[in-house]
Design a protein around this motif. Structure first.
Motif, short mmCIF file in Angstrom:
data_model
loop_
_atom_site.label_atom_id
_atom_site.label_comp_id
_atom_site.label_asym_id
_atom_site.label_seq_id
_atom_site.Cartn_x
_atom_site.Cartn_y
_atom_site.Cartn_z
N GLU A 290 -9.98 -11.34 -8.69
CA GLU A 290 -10.85 -10.16 -8.69
C GLU A 290 -11.84 -10.22 -7.52
O GLU A 290 -12.07 -9.22 -6.84
N ALA A 291 -12.41 -11.39 -7.29
CA ALA A 291 -13.39 -11.53 -6.21
C ALA A 291 -12.74 -11.28 -4.85
O ALA A 291 -13.33 -10.62 -3.98
N GLN A 292 -11.54 -11.82 -4.65
CA GLN A 292 -10.84 -11.61 -3.38
C GLN A 292 -10.52 -10.13 -3.16
O GLN A 292 -10.65 -9.61 -2.06
N ALA A 293 -10.10 -9.46 -4.24
CA ALA A 293 -9.80 -8.04 -4.13
C ALA A 293 -11.04 -7.24 -3.79
O ALA A 293 -11.00 -6.31 -2.96
N CYS A 294 -12.16 -7.59 -4.40
CA CYS A 294 -13.41 -6.90 -4.10
C CYS A 294 -13.80 -7.06 -2.63
O CYS A 294 -14.23 -6.11 -1.96
N GLN A 295 -13.66 -8.28 -2.12
CA GLN A 295 -13.99 -8.53 -0.72
C GLN A 295 -13.09 -7.72 0.21
O GLN A 295 -13.56 -7.12 1.20
N ALA A 296 -11.78 -7.68 -0.11
CA ALA A 296 -10.84 -6.96 0.74
C ALA A 296 -11.14 -5.46 0.74
O ALA A 296 -11.15 -4.81 1.79
N ALA B 157 0.84 -1.19 0.00
CA ALA B 157 0.00 0.00 0.00
C ALA B 157 0.87 1.24 0.00
O ALA B 157 1.97 1.26 0.57
N GLY B 158 0.37 2.29 -0.65
CA GLY B 158 1.10 3.54 -0.69
C GLY B 158 0.15 4.72 -0.73
O GLY B 158 -1.06 4.57 -0.93
N ARG B 159 0.70 5.89 -0.53
CA ARG B 159 -0.06 7.12 -0.68
C ARG B 159 0.26 7.68 -2.06
O ARG B 159 1.38 8.09 -2.34
N TYR B 160 -0.74 7.69 -2.92
CA TYR B 160 -0.52 8.10 -4.30
C TYR B 160 -0.36 9.61 -4.41
O TYR B 160 0.32 10.11 -5.28
N GLY B 161 -1.01 10.33 -3.51
CA GLY B 161 -0.92 11.79 -3.53
C GLY B 161 -2.19 12.40 -2.96
O GLY B 161 -3.29 11.93 -3.24
N GLY B 162 -2.04 13.45 -2.12
CA GLY B 162 -3.21 14.10 -1.56
C GLY B 162 -4.03 13.12 -0.74
O GLY B 162 -3.55 12.55 0.24
N ASP B 163 -5.29 12.93 -1.14
CA ASP B 163 -6.17 12.01 -0.41
C ASP B 163 -6.35 10.71 -1.17
O ASP B 163 -7.31 9.98 -0.92
N GLU B 164 -5.48 10.40 -2.12
CA GLU B 164 -5.56 9.14 -2.87
C GLU B 164 -4.53 8.14 -2.37
O GLU B 164 -3.37 8.50 -2.15
N PHE B 165 -4.97 6.91 -2.22
CA PHE B 165 -4.10 5.83 -1.81
C PHE B 165 -4.10 4.75 -2.88
O PHE B 165 -5.02 4.69 -3.71
N CYS B 166 -3.10 3.91 -2.86
CA CYS B 166 -2.96 2.89 -3.89
C CYS B 166 -2.51 1.58 -3.26
O CYS B 166 -1.76 1.58 -2.27
N VAL B 167 -2.96 0.48 -3.81
CA VAL B 167 -2.66 -0.83 -3.25
C VAL B 167 -2.37 -1.81 -4.38
O VAL B 167 -3.07 -1.81 -5.41
N ILE B 168 -1.35 -2.63 -4.21
CA ILE B 168 -1.08 -3.76 -5.11
C ILE B 168 -1.42 -5.02 -4.34
O ILE B 168 -0.91 -5.25 -3.23
N LEU B 169 -2.29 -5.85 -4.92
CA LEU B 169 -2.71 -7.11 -4.29
C LEU B 169 -2.19 -8.26 -5.14
O LEU B 169 -2.87 -8.72 -6.07
N PRO B 170 -0.98 -8.74 -4.89
CA PRO B 170 -0.43 -9.83 -5.71
C PRO B 170 -1.10 -11.16 -5.41
O PRO B 170 -1.62 -11.37 -4.30
N ASP B 171 -1.11 -12.04 -6.41
CA ASP B 171 -1.68 -13.39 -6.25
C ASP B 171 -3.09 -13.31 -5.68
O ASP B 171 -3.47 -14.04 -4.75
N THR B 172 -3.88 -12.42 -6.25
CA THR B 172 -5.23 -12.16 -5.76
C THR B 172 -6.20 -12.16 -6.93
O THR B 172 -5.93 -11.54 -7.96
#
Length: 365
Positions: free
Chosen positions: A276-282, A259-274
């Protein structure tokens, strides 16, 4: 370097014990070299002062100075001056003279480099001149057995002590370098990866997915109406909201998620070995946890998240394209009423599209 509480004082502390040890065993060497010459009593008194008192006096002088680093450089020059004095006082007896002068030169090399070595060499010559003026010239080229044994501790133990100090300093420098490296990759407010570090990881994950055909999902997260939060409650509360979200990310995500702070109030996450359904749940779990946050002191404060997801796909040409699709999904979520999760999909060959997951339709508000 010149502050009493900064590196100058730590420099003086680091030199203190080696000077106490070095002057102590150096005293044996000088006593053995001067004893056969029957020097006057004041020379013996000065010798004891230099070997036993001076190290402590030098430290106090540097520690109490307004510029400890410069004061310690001065002390090292005085060490060299006194070393030159004892070389001439011993009538330049080869073994004890070379032992004393080489150890002091070693100090100057490790503490100040070429410039301090030059200053120390000039100080040694000055000390020799003073000794010749006070005690007269002389030359003693033969070393006694006692002088040989008296020089051995200085030749063996002191280099070991100095080497240990240098080793400890190298360990500290390596640790400082590691900490600085970590700081250069993290956002100072949230402690998450900063924009550049996260994008570098995104590229690595993109290459890994293309090479191994593995699954991964990226998420872009935006705090809804964050400007209104800042305007209503102030920037201090806004920063608290950012830290709260970063804390929830750490609690919600797995150890390998990035996870990272992309800028301002935006954040970003990389979910490896995940998937689409698992990412949605998370991400839905994250959205719910953040949305349920309440501050008793600010009962009207509400936090909601808009989240755009993009699973990795073979149609993605670059990591920037991958990120762009997640960004489009994010703005679709914001345009559809915010406080929801959207997923980017390739609708058909040659085109890109967005749709909300069928099991997430109820999330739109």
């Amino acid at each position: 370097m010149n502050t009493r509480s900064g590196k100058g004082l730590s420099f003086a502390k680091r030199i203190y014990l080696p000077r106490v040890f070095g002057m102590g065993i150096g005293l044996l060497c000088v006593m053995a070299g001067t004893a056969p010459l029957s020097p006057p009593p004041w020379v013996w008194a000065f010798m004891l002062f230099n070997g036993l008192v001076w190290p402590h006096l030098a430290y106090q002088w540097a520690a109490r100075s307004e510029a400890p680093y410069q004061a310690e450089q001065r002390n090292l020059v005085l060490d060299s001056l006194m070393g030159g004095f004892w070389a001439a006082a011993m009538h330049f007896n080869p073994l004890p003279t070379v032992t004393v002068l080489s150890m002091m030169t070693m100090n100057n090399v490790s503490a100040g480099g070429k410039r301090l070595v030059l200053r120390g060499a000039l100080a040694q010559l000055g000390g020799m001149a003073v000794a010749v003026l006070l005690l007269g010239p002389g030359l003693q080229l033969e070393a006694t057995t006692l002088q040989v044994y008296a020089s051995l501790p200085m030749l063996t133990l002191y280099p070991m002590a100095l080497g240990w100090v240098c080793y400890q300093l190298a360990i500290k420098l390596a640790e400082h370098k590691r900490r600085l490296g970590a700081l250069s990759l993290t956002d100072s407010l949230t402690g998450l990866l900063n924009h550049g570090a996260w994008k570098d990881l995104l590229m690595l994950n993109f290459q890994k997915c293309r090479k191994h055909r593995s699954d991964a999902v990226i998420a872009l997260i935006d705090i809804d109406h964050f400007k209104a939060i800042n305007d209503t409650f102030g920037h201090v509360i806004g920063d608290c909201v950012l830290r709260q979200l970063s804390a929830e990310l750490r609690r919600t995500l797995r150890e390998g998620d990035q996870a990272g702070r992309y800028g301002g109030d935006e954040f970003c996450v990389i979910l490896p070995d995940t998937s689409e359904a698992q990412a949605c749940q998370a991400m839905e779990r994250l959205r719910e946890r953040v949305g349920s946050y309440r501050n008793p002191q600010l009962p009207t404060l509400r936090i909601s998240l808009s989240i755009g997801l993009c699973p990795f796909g073979a149609h993605l040409d670059t990591s920037d394209t991958w990120l762009e699709q997640a960004d489009r999904a994010l703005y679709t979520a914001k345009g559809a009423g915010r406080d929801q999760v959207m997923v980017a999909h390739r609708l058909h060959a040659g085109t890109q599209g967005l749709h909300e997951m069928p099991d997430l339709m109820s999330l739109a508000r």
